[in-house]
Every structure is written in C-alpha cells, then in structure tokens.
Write a protein that holds these residues in place. Structure first.
Motif, short mmCIF file in Angstrom:
data_model
loop_
_atom_site.label_atom_id
_atom_site.label_comp_id
_atom_site.label_asym_id
_atom_site.label_seq_id
_atom_site.Cartn_x
_atom_site.Cartn_y
_atom_site.Cartn_z
N VAL A 1 0.85 -1.19 0.00
CA VAL A 1 0.00 0.00 0.00
C VAL A 1 0.88 1.23 0.00
O VAL A 1 1.77 1.37 0.84
N CYS A 2 0.61 2.11 -0.94
CA CYS A 2 1.46 3.29 -1.07
C CYS A 2 1.16 4.31 0.03
O CYS A 2 0.01 4.63 0.32
N GLN A 3 2.25 4.77 0.64
CA GLN A 3 2.13 5.84 1.64
C GLN A 3 2.93 7.06 1.18
O GLN A 3 3.35 7.88 1.99
N GLY A 4 3.18 7.14 -0.12
CA GLY A 4 3.86 8.32 -0.67
C GLY A 4 2.97 9.55 -0.52
O GLY A 4 1.79 9.42 -0.14
N THR A 5 3.52 10.71 -0.83
CA THR A 5 2.79 11.95 -0.55
C THR A 5 1.42 12.01 -1.23
O THR A 5 0.40 12.26 -0.58
N ALA A 6 1.39 11.74 -2.54
CA ALA A 6 0.11 11.86 -3.26
C ALA A 6 -0.93 10.91 -2.67
O ALA A 6 -2.10 11.28 -2.48
N CYS A 7 -0.51 9.70 -2.36
CA CYS A 7 -1.45 8.72 -1.81
C CYS A 7 -1.85 9.09 -0.38
O CYS A 7 -3.00 8.93 0.01
N ALA B 1 6.82 3.43 -0.10
CA ALA B 1 6.82 4.78 -0.65
C ALA B 1 6.31 4.70 -2.09
O ALA B 1 6.01 3.62 -2.57
N CYS B 2 6.24 5.83 -2.74
CA CYS B 2 5.61 5.96 -4.06
C CYS B 2 5.75 4.74 -4.98
O CYS B 2 6.84 4.26 -5.24
N LEU B 3 4.61 4.26 -5.47
CA LEU B 3 4.60 3.13 -6.40
C LEU B 3 4.68 3.59 -7.85
O LEU B 3 4.61 2.79 -8.77
N GLY B 4 4.78 4.89 -8.03
CA GLY B 4 4.95 5.42 -9.39
C GLY B 4 3.64 5.51 -10.16
O GLY B 4 3.65 5.55 -11.39
N ALA B 5 2.54 5.51 -9.46
CA ALA B 5 1.24 5.64 -10.15
C ALA B 5 0.41 6.70 -9.43
O ALA B 5 -0.77 6.52 -9.16
N CYS B 6 1.07 7.83 -9.14
CA CYS B 6 0.44 8.86 -8.29
C CYS B 6 -0.88 9.36 -8.86
O CYS B 6 -1.77 9.76 -8.10
N GLY B 7 -1.03 9.34 -10.19
CA GLY B 7 -2.28 9.79 -10.82
C GLY B 7 -3.46 8.94 -10.38
O GLY B 7 -4.62 9.33 -10.53
N PRO C 1 -5.39 7.07 -4.10
CA PRO C 1 -4.44 6.19 -3.42
C PRO C 1 -4.35 4.81 -4.09
O PRO C 1 -5.34 4.30 -4.59
N VAL C 2 -3.16 4.27 -4.05
CA VAL C 2 -2.86 3.06 -4.82
C VAL C 2 -2.35 1.93 -3.92
O VAL C 2 -1.64 2.19 -2.95
N MET C 3 -2.68 0.71 -4.30
CA MET C 3 -1.99 -0.44 -3.70
C MET C 3 -1.71 -1.45 -4.80
O MET C 3 -2.37 -1.45 -5.84
S1 FES Z 1 2.55 8.62 -4.02
FE1 FES Z 1 1.43 6.79 -4.22
S2 FES Z 1 1.85 6.16 -6.21
FE2 FES Z 1 3.03 7.92 -5.97
#
Ligand code: FES
Length: 163
Positions: A88-94, A129-135, A138-140
C-alpha cells in the motif's frame, strides 16, 4: 502424521535438495553470497534460519556476516511471506488522498499490522513509498496487480478476489 503434514515434509525435503544443488554449483565461486541468497529465497519464499546456516557452512562465510547482508537489503526476508503481498502506497500523493485509511482498513480486515503476514500465509501487508502511479492515488499493489483510486469501502471486495 497426517497426509497434509507428510506433503509439507516432502515439499520441504525437495526445497532442501534444491538448496544443496545450488550450493554445489556456487561453492567455489567468489562473490556468490548475494546470488545464492536470492536463489535460496526463490526456493523457500523467504530465508529460513537452517538455510542460512547451511549457506554459511558451505560458502565458509560467518553466519553473522550473512545476517548482516540479509538485514541490510530490503529484498531479503527472514520470515515467511504471504501468497499475496499487498503493498500500500504511503507516498505523498497517496497519503494526501487517504492512503493511511486504506492501510488501516486492510489491517482491520486481515487483523495484521504493517509488515506482518496472516497466519494462513495468504497475505503480507507492507506499506511502501511511491509506487509510481500517483495519478491513481491512493494506490496499492497486490503482487503484480495495481489497484488505484481506492476507497476504504472498495478494499474488502478487492481482497476477496484473491483466493
Ligand atoms: S505517491 Fe502513491 S503512487 Fe506515488
């Protein structure tokens, strides 16, 4: 011993044999440790202690050094992992779009915490961290499948697709 236990035992022996073959192949090669660890992890799905002991013995490398390498690289795992690894992405966008609620929902549904595996070895949960699909935040990802624009309510249905 039940049939199930017997089949687990046989499977284990086969894996041990594969490790023996692998070590026979690499025993005399220099710089073999990382490839051997990678291949051993492919065999077992993780790096069990007895496999590490055997590797130490055969490659003549102190076990403490091997543990140092294994714990340094995130690619190596000392505990069994689930058939499905949920990242599960916990990057900024997600995060901004509710990623932590998604992690919480998965934890509640599966009754495990971040980094843990369900007792039936079906799911492992990892926040990354970011999975590279910020668009799609939230992504997993579940193994190689990407699930985006998640909502808390969608999570149970998605998990149910994995048997
Ligand atoms: S921050 Fe979640 S895919 Fe980039």
């Amino acid at each position: 011993m039940s049939k199930h236990q017997l089949s687990i035992g046989t499977e284990q022996n086969e894996k041990d044999l594969q490790l023996d073959q692998l070590l026979a192949e690499y025993r005399t090669q220099k710089g073999a440790l990382i490839p051997v660890l990678q291949k051993a992890q492919d065999i077992y799905g993780y790096l069990p202690e007895n496999a590490l002991q055997k590797i130490a013995q055969e490659l003549k490398i102190p076990l403490s050094k091997i543990y140092g390498v294994v714990t340094f690289y995130a690619q190596f795992h000392l505990k069994p992992r689930g058939k499905y690894v949920i990242r599960v992405c916990q990057g900024t966008a997600c995060h901004v779009r509710g990623g932590s609620a998604i992690v919480q929902e998965i934890q509640d549904l599966l009754q495990i915490k971040d980094g843990e595996t369900t007792p039936d070895l079906k799911f492992t949960l990892e926040s990354v961290a970011c999975l590279g699909a910020c668009g799609l935040a939230p992504v997993m990802m579940i193994n190689d499948d990407t699930h985006g624009r998640l909502t808390k309510d969608a999570v149970a249905k998605i998990l149910a697709q994995y048997e």
